[in-house]
Structure formats: structure tokens, C-alpha cells
Scaffold this active site. Structure first.
Site, mmCIF file in Angstrom:
data_model
loop_
_atom_site.group_PDB
_atom_site.id
_atom_site.type_symbol
_atom_site.label_atom_id
_atom_site.label_comp_id
_atom_site.label_asym_id
_atom_site.label_seq_id
_atom_site.Cartn_x
_atom_site.Cartn_y
_atom_site.Cartn_z
ATOM 1 N N GLU A 492 3.775 -11.585 -2.494
ATOM 2 C CA GLU A 492 3.569 -12.252 -1.200
ATOM 3 C C GLU A 492 4.616 -13.316 -0.883
ATOM 4 O OE1 GLU A 492 -1.268 -11.621 -0.985
ATOM 5 O OE2 GLU A 492 -0.489 -13.489 -1.829
ATOM 6 N N GLU A 558 -2.686 -4.803 -0.870
ATOM 7 C CA GLU A 558 -3.890 -5.347 -1.512
ATOM 8 C C GLU A 558 -5.070 -5.237 -0.564
ATOM 9 O OE1 GLU A 558 -3.457 -9.339 -2.887
ATOM 10 O OE2 GLU A 558 -1.593 -8.966 -3.987
#
Length: 889
Positions: A492, A558
């Protein structure tokens, strides 16, 4: 801190003073190697008066030293010596001193190992290889310090030429002092604690996360293998194999040629020039090159390409076979003796990616064929770094059995070990490998739990040069594995700009040029939604229709749900007094949760459990949770598959495994015991799969193969709670490769039958012989959204038999008589016939199965008879079946 580009990008190995520093440990098995994995002793450094020079001599007495676990961490050694309680049980972890409070010296240890190795004859060489020490270390052998300066870096391997330091009598002593990370972080409850754990080049989860409690020693220790390697005068180092498979291929039939490219570094540490031949062999082919190495030198050699005719290709799980070739790289001296060799298992395949304009996301192709990514996020096999070939094989096999084709290694952990990659090669799991970093620790967001601001965290780690050398080393370690598909700069968030530039411009183009490198896990280069950005999630429990009808990110790195395992699993780590079921309050949307459940990171099932009836106790809660688990993960994969190549090119579940005894995001527990999440996912991920959308009632067929399937029959029928059948339709169907096709809606008929007590929807896909190739049984709520009929369902009349059909293989057949109710949601377990405890790990081709009236189903069980020597028995329990034990005939 800026990178010294010249020192890193050359990635060269220094020779001299008997020392070969990191970046060069072979990834494959060398000519003669053995591990130093037994007989280690250790002692807390603050209690030892002598230095490493004295301790590494045989005359130094080690009486009173403790037995050490190597490979392993300090905490593992303490646990094995019964000095601390099991941190994975109950609240025990709170009873172990945390390094942030007691200081680094508390977990700074000396490790000593005596071993036999005679000094070699002639120009033969002996090397000491350390594959991982956390975090810094000094190494001594027989009174000599091997490293010129303190070795730092959890992921930077060490290689030392110890030839001249070996004892003449062959009795040697190795002494290593291991220091914890320089900055250990405050485990204040934040993601990675206060974030400062990321100042080093190491693990981030060790300071705690929302799925794990802190590892008290921050995993300090000699955590990976210690290897002695013996060669002739010349060593083959870091061979690199690239396979090129041009064109669009099919898994079966004759193949056009593939191209094999091989390079290697050869090293000559001796004082004489050496002339010889570097060669590689694969299949029936050999390619060689004559070279001369100057004294104390190394040389990078690119060998000629080899054209492999009619190759047997390697494919991801579900698309074809995982064929592997043995490729040997070796150096032969002038007298034709093998000086050094490396054996590499090669999967002949080519992986590419491209931008899919329809979905606006990255598409993965293998051997010219597009692959719809069905993946699982992986943290690490064991939070205390207790790795084993068996555990790696079992965990990757579970992912194979779930019909997944990719595992993503999350950026707060490690570049996974060669043994993990070997298992992925075997089972056909592509690997999406993150490098070290996370949006949480490394500054993507404002976070009041963090000790430093975003601008400071954005520069983590402190030592960019060490980070880059570690990356180069780890790339060399795993780049030959065919399962490795993608490199990623971090979770991320990108690495700092100078690191990112070096990775993109130099490191990967030089060391691994055929794999795609994406800057961070949810980059817009990976996936872009309709608003032009990207992200991931959701992570909690969802109404089933959300997975089908809510358009999320087109390559979602995710997305996940709940994952509490069954009661048998919970009893392994929750004390009896804490076995209290959570209580959900619909008015507040919150749950009352026991302290141990909360400590082990329980996340709520909200009101989804209550739809099956008021919970009686923890056992009842765990049983009903399995129904929810199955539904959640079946719907997740079905929903994404229903929009493949339209909305999505891939989805990766957060997450499929836990490295400790957590209660969320897991298809199997820490002890390798599967729960219903695994089998719901197995069902929803079938390569050829019939399914229905719970929103609009549409029946669909997903085909995740390269084959066109024709002359199929769709059978749809409804079963009420008593077992009475209502046919809906039978219709012929064809489905083209790698696509999903809509056929008809059953919503009207299903709503009518289910409105009072609920019902079961039975979907079957039959081939031209009327053999069922895909079956799906859905339990459908009543008009109020509750499963009222299940609460009063009649007892099952199913019978079961079990027989051993081969060594390590048992078949269990469940038979349901005609005119009986559905035998609903039956769990089959292989158990020790004496203790009645489940045998783990064990692999079931299916589980939590339902058997229609007048039919039978067989569950095939595989286990390792070397691991499980006790006589097995079988237990079967179901929603409407009390647990019964069956002997294996």
C-alpha cells in the site's frame, strides 16, 4: 539517507582476508552441503565475560550453557527450554517480557556450535553460509573473527570462506553473537506498534498488528539455515535461469520450442589462475563455455541459449500440469573434475502482464494465455519463524486445494524462503512478492499511534544502502523459481523515491528483467476504479449480494471476511473459563467479547450468526460460524468470477492463513486444521463451476480453463426442509474458455418455495455422460431473512463407511437414503483412533458436504503415514447429525 549507488548497483562480492560477504549465497543445492541445525548452545550475552575470540576456541568451557534452537529465535529457544509459556495460548504472551520495556540486552545472545570438518586438501574450499540472522551479528570460528565489521540486516545473507581457519584435527567451534533490531518499536496497539520497527530492514508485524500481538523478542536470532558448503577451487555462484515461451500455448499437445537462457557467476578465491569449463545441462542438451579465472577473482558468464524442443510446460494451478526440469550448472576443471555444481528445478514458462482496457486493471498471462487471478494473501508461515518443509508444503497444498492460483506475500514480513517457493512450484501457485514496507509503518496515512510524522516515516528504513543490498541478495535467492510472478515495492505504499528509482531502473532490469515490478500493492498501475483511483477491501463480513453486485477495485489486492475456526480448534488455545461466545447487540451494532477472544483479534459476525438461531454457548457459536464462513467465501469468489474480464482481472483474499492463533481471516488455523472457509472457497473457485447470484437469482457457469465445454446439462431444483424435490429446469449449455456465462434466473420459483421456512437450491452441471462435474447446494433464507427451517430440521439418516484404499489414503462414503431429509453440512475428520484427536495436517478433497436424498458422496482423505503412525479412525458430524465415530476398514 541517500543510496551509494555505485556500491550497490554493482552488487559485486569482495574477496580477500578469507572473507566473502553477502549477496552471493546459491539458491540451489551445491555440490556438497550440510546444515548445522543441531547441538547449538546459547547464553545471554550480558552474563558472558569472554569475547568471541575466546569463546570460539575449544578450550573455552560451555558447561552451564543452554540448549539452543537453530534455526530459530531467542524466544523459540526460551520456549523450548520451558523458560516462557506458549505465547500462542490464552493471554500467555502478556507474561513474556517485551524488549521495548526490558531493553535490547535482554534478548542479545551468544550461540556456540561445535562441528567436525577437516581442512580440505589442495585448492578445495569450504564456506560457511548463514541464510538469515536478525538483526546484527559478529561471527567467530576457532579464535578468528570472520566479518570485518558488524554484519547488519535480517535479510542480507552471509558467506565466508573458512578454508584457512578450519582446525587441523577437524574439531571446530563457531561462536555468533546476535543483537536484536537497533530500534525495536513500542507495541502500543498500532499497526506495527508506533511504526519505528520499520527503521530497520526487517519484519514489521513483530511490534503487533490488527491480526497479531507483538513478538516479544522481535524475532531476534539465527532464524534461518546455517550451511557448510564444500567446493573445489572454483565455486558457481548465483546461477540465473530464464525461460522464454513465445506465442500462445495450450497445456496439452505438441509444443513449439522454448528458449533457455543461463548465466552464472564463478569465483576463484585461490592464488592461482584456473582454466576450466562452465556448462549447463537440461533434458538431453548441454551448453558449455571454456573460461579462465584470474587469481582471487570472480567472473559473470552468460552462456549460449538452448532451444528446448517440444517442452513440457509449467502452468498455474487449474490450467495445466506443473512440469519441472532438472538443470545443472557446473564448473569443470582442466582435468574434467567437477569443482562446483548447482541443481535447479526449472519450470518452462513465460509470465507477462498487460493493461486490460475493459477492466482498467493489470492482466496476468502465462505462456500467452490470460489467467484470472484467484489469490490469497500470506503473512508468514509461523510468527516465531519456526519454518519446516512439511509446514510449507501443507500450507501451499491447502491453497492448491482451494483452487487458488496465486499467493501474495505481504510487505510487513519476508521475501519467502526457497522451501516455500519450491512448494509453490510443485502445486502451481503463482507468487506476488512484496518487498519490505507498509502504508501503516512507512507513512501513507496520518496515524496518532505512530511516534514520528509522515515525512519522517516516509524515509524509513534508516539505512537505504542496506535495504538495496538486501533486495539484490534476496532477488538472487529466489529468481529461478517458476512460481515467482510479480515483484512489488511494498504494501500500500512505494519505497522511498531513491530506492524506488534504483529498483525500477537498475536492480530488476539487471537481476530479474523478465518479471513485472509494480511500485506498490494497490497501485493505479495494478488497478484503477471508475473514480480513477485504487484501494483494497472491504475486510469484514458482508451480505452475500455485495460480493456479486457491488463493483470494487478491478484487481483487488486485499478483500476478505471473517474466519473463526470450529470448536475443536478453539479449544487448542482458549482456556475453558474463557470459552464464552460473543454476544451481538443489534441496537448498537457492537459485540460483547471475552478478553481472550479479543486478544486473539476476533472480529464480529454481527447478526449473521443469529439468523441460524440464538446461540447457546461457544460450541454452538463456532458450529454456526462455519455456515457463515462457507457462505462468505463461496460468495466472494463466485461474485468476482461472475464479472471476470468485465469488472475484474483478479482478486486476492485478505487473508488465507494465520501465523499464530488468531481468529480472523483464515481458511485453516495455526495448527493446520481447515475450517469451512477453506471448503466454501474450494467450491466457489472450481475451474468449471455452476453458481447462482443471490440477488437476482441468475444461474451462471464460470469456466476458468482453456477448454470449450459443450453439451453440458444445467439441472436446477429446489429441496424443501423435509427433502421434497421441486424441479425448476434442465437446459443444455456450452461455455467458452476463461469466461462466465449467464443462463436463467430461478429467483421467482425459489422465493415462493422458501418464503415460509427457507429451502435448498440444488444446481448441477452434468457432462454428456450425465456425470456431475459441478454441484452446488445453497441454503436459502425465508422471507424474513432467517434460516428458520434449519432450526427444526429433522435428524439426518445418513450412514457412513470408511476404508483405507492406499497407504496414507482413506475414502469415506456418506449415503443418504431416499425419502430422507438432506444430510446437511457434514464435517468429516480423520482422528487418532486412541486419543480421538484430529490428525493434522490432513487433506480432504471436499468437506462440510451435503448429501441429497437417495445419493452418496465420497470424501477422499490424504495424509502422510510417516507423520501419522497411529491407527486412524473417522468422525462425521453435521447440522442434523450428531457426531459419530467410524472405524477405518
Amino acid at each position: 539517507m541517500k543510496i551509494n549507488r555505485k556500491s550497490i548497483l554493482k552488487a559485486q562480492i569482495s574477496l580477500g582476508s578469507g572473507l566473502l560477504m553477502a549477496l552471493s549465497l546459491p539458491a540451489a543445492k551445491a555440490q556438497t552441503t550440510y546444515e548445522l541445525n543441531e547441538g547449538w548452545l546459547c547464553k545471554k550475552a550480558s552474563t558472558v565475560q569472554a569475547d568471541g575470540v575466546k569463546m570460539s576456541q575449544a578450550s573455552f568451557a560451555t558447561s552451564g550453557w543452554e540448549k539452543a534452537t537453530v534455526p530459530g529465535t531467542v524466544l523459540t529457544t526460551q520456549l523450548n527450554n520451558k523458560q516462557v509459556p506458549d505465547p500462542f495460548y490464552g493471554m500467555n504472551n502478556q507474561r513474556i517480557p517485551d524488549i521495548y520495556k526490558v531493553g535490547r540486552d535482554y534478548y542479545t545472545y551468544w550461540f556456540v556450535k561445535d562441528f567436525k570438518e577437516a581442512a580440505p586438501q589442495g585448492n578445495n574450499q569450504v564456506y560457511l553460509n548463514l541464510r538469515g540472522v536478525n538483526y546484527s551479528s559478529d561471527i567467530y570460528l576457532n579464535g578468528h573473527k570472520l566479518n570485518a565489521r558488524l554484519h547488519k540486516g535480517m535479510f542480507l545473507r552471509q558467506r565466508y570462506n573458512i578454508t584457512k581457519w578450519l582446525a587441523k584435527n577437524g574439531s571446530n567451534r563457531l561462536a555468533i553473537i546476535v543483537h536484536p533490531p537497533d530500534v525495536v518499536g513500542n507495541p502500543n496497539g498500532g499497526q506495527g506498534g508506533d511504526g519505528t520497527i520499520a527503521k530497520g530492514v526487517g519484519l514489521q508485524y513483530t511490534a503487533g498488528w490488527d491480526w497479531i500481538q507483538p513478538m516479544r523478542d522481535r524475532n531476534t536470532g539465527i532464524w534461518d539455515k546455517v550451511i557448510i558448503e564444500k567446493t573445489g577451487a572454483v565455486a558457481v555462484i548465483s546461477p540465473h535461469v530464464i525461460t522464454l515461451v513465445p506465442g500462445v500455448r495450450q497445456p496439452e499437445g505438441p509444443q513449439a520450442p522454448a528458449i533457455i537462457k543461463v548465466a552464472a557467476t564463478v569465483q576463484n578465491p585461490t592464488a592461482q589462475a584456473v582454466t576450466g569449463t562452465l556448462r549447463y545441462t537440461i533434458a538431453d542438451g548441454t551448453v558449455s563455455k571454456k573460461i579462465t579465472l584470474k587469481p582471487s577473482s570472480s567472473l559473470d558468464v552468460q552462456l549460449d541459449d538452448y532451444v528446448l524442443k517440444n517442452p513440457k510446460l509449467w502452468w498455474p494451478n487449474g490450467y495445466g500440469e506443473q512440469n519441472l526440469y532438472n538443470l545443472r550448472v557446473e564448473f569443470l576443471t582442466a582435468d574434467n573434475k567437477v569443482s562446483s555444481k548447482e541443481d535447479i528445478e526449472v519450470g518452462v514458462r513465460q509470465i507477462t502482464t498487460n493493461w486490460n482496457e475493459k477492466t482498467e486493471s493489470r492482466q496476468v498471462n502465462v505462456n500467452g494465455q490470460k489467467i484470472f487471478i484467484k489469490g490469497g494473501n500470506w503473512i508468514i508461515s509461523d510468527a516465531m519463524l519456526r519454518f519446516s518443509d512439511m509446514r510449507y508444503d501443507a500450507e501451499v497444498r491447502y491453497h492448491h486445494d482451494m483452487n487458488l492460483n496465486l499467493i501474495r506475500i505481504w510487505g510487513g514480513a519476508i521475501v519467502e524462503r526457497p522451501e516455500f517457493y519450491k512448494a509453490c512450484d510443485k502445486y502451481g501457485l503463482l507468487v506476488f512478492q512484496d518487498l519490505w514496507g507498509s502504508g501503516d509503518c512507512n507513512g501513507r496515512w496520518v496515524d496518532p499511534m505512530k511516534a514520528e510524522d509522515q515525512w519522517t516515516r516516509r524515509k524509513y528504513p534508516d539505512d537505504h544502502d542496506l535495504y538495496m543490498r538486501s533486495v539484490s541478495d534476496q532477488v538472487k535467492m529466489v529468481r529461478n523459481y517458476p512460481s515467482l510472478a510479480l515483484w512489488c515495492g511494498g504494501n500500500e505504499i512505494t519505497p522511498p523515491q531513491d530506492i524506488l528509482a534504483a529498483l525500477q531502473d537498475t536492480v530488476f532490469p539487471k537481476l530479474d528483467p523478465t518479471r513485472w515490478f509494480v511500485s506498490y500493492s494497490n497501485s493505479e498501475l495494478m488497478s484503477r476504479n471508475v473514480l480513477g483511483g485504487n484501494g483494497d477491501g472491504p475486510y469484514g463480513i458482508q451480505p452475500l449480494s455485495v460480493f456479486w453486485d457491488f463493483k470494487t477495485f478491478p484487481f483487488n489486492s486485499e478483500v476478505g471476511s471473517v474466519g473463526v475456526s470450529d470448536y475443536t480448534s478453539l479449544k487448542r488455545f482458549i482456556p475453558k473459563e474463557n470459552m464464552v461466545a460473543p454476544e451481538f447487540d443489534a441496537s448498537t451494532g457492537k459485540s460483547k467479547v471475552d478478553s481472550v477472544w479479543d486478544y486473539h483479534k476476533y472480529i464480529g459476525y454481527d447478526g449473521f450468526i443469529d439468523k441460524y438461531g440464538k446461540v447457546k454457548d461457544a460450541e454452538d457459536f463456532a458450529n454456526k460460524a462455519q455456515l457463515v464462513n462457507y457462505d462468505q467465501y463461496r460468495a466472494l469468489m463466485e461474485g468476482f468470477s461472475s464479472h471476470m474480464w468485465d469488472w475484474y482481472t483478479g482478486v486476492i483474499i485478505w487473508k488465507t492463513q494465520n501465523p499464530w492463533t488468531a481468529m480472523r481471516g483464515q481458511m485453516y488455523d495455526y495448527y493446520l486444521d481447515p475450517n469451512a472457509c477453506l471448503y466454501g472457497l474450494t467450491n466457489g473457485s472450481q475451474p468449471l463451476h455452476i453458481m447462482y447470484n443471490p440477488g437476482d437469482g441468475m444461474v451462471m457457469v464460470a469456466n476458468n480453463t482453456f477448454k470449450t465445454h459443450t453439451n453440458l446439462m444445467i439441472v436446477a431444483k429446489i429441496l424443501d426442509l423435509e427433502g421434497k424435490e421441486t424441479p425448476i429446469t434442465q437446459v443444455f449449455a456450452d461455455v467458452t474458455p476463461t469466461t462466465t456465462k449467464r443462463y436463467l434466473s430461478v429467483k421467482k420459483q425459489l422465493d415462493e418455495v422458501a418464503k415460509d421456512k427457507g429451502a435448498f437450491l440444488v444446481l448441477q452441471l452434468q457432462d454428456h455422460t450425465q456425470k456431475i462435474v459441478s454441484e452446488n447446494i445453497y441454503w436459502v433464507a425465508d422471507a424474513k431473512g432467517e434460516y428458520s427451517g434449519l432450526k427444526s430440521m429433522a435428524a439426518s439418516k445418513v450412514t457412513a463407511t470408511a476404508k483405507k484404499v492406499a497407504n496414507g489414503k482413506v475414502e469415506v462414503t456418506l449415503t443418504n437414503p431416499a425419502n430422507a431429509p438432506l444430510a446437511f453440512f457434514n464435517r468429516v475428520s480423520l482422528v487418532n483412533s486412541n486419543t480421538k484427536e484430529r490428525m493434522l495436517p490432513v487433506f480432504y478433497n471436499d468437506n462440510y458436504i451435503s448429501v441429497l436424498p437417495g445419493t452418496s458422496k465420497t470424501v477422499t482423505i490424504n495424509y502422510d503415514p510417516k507423520l501419522h503412525t497411529a491407527t486412524p479412525a473417522v468422525t462425521v458430524s453435521g447440522w442434523n447429525l450428531k457426531e459419530t465415530s467410524i472405524a477405518v476398514n
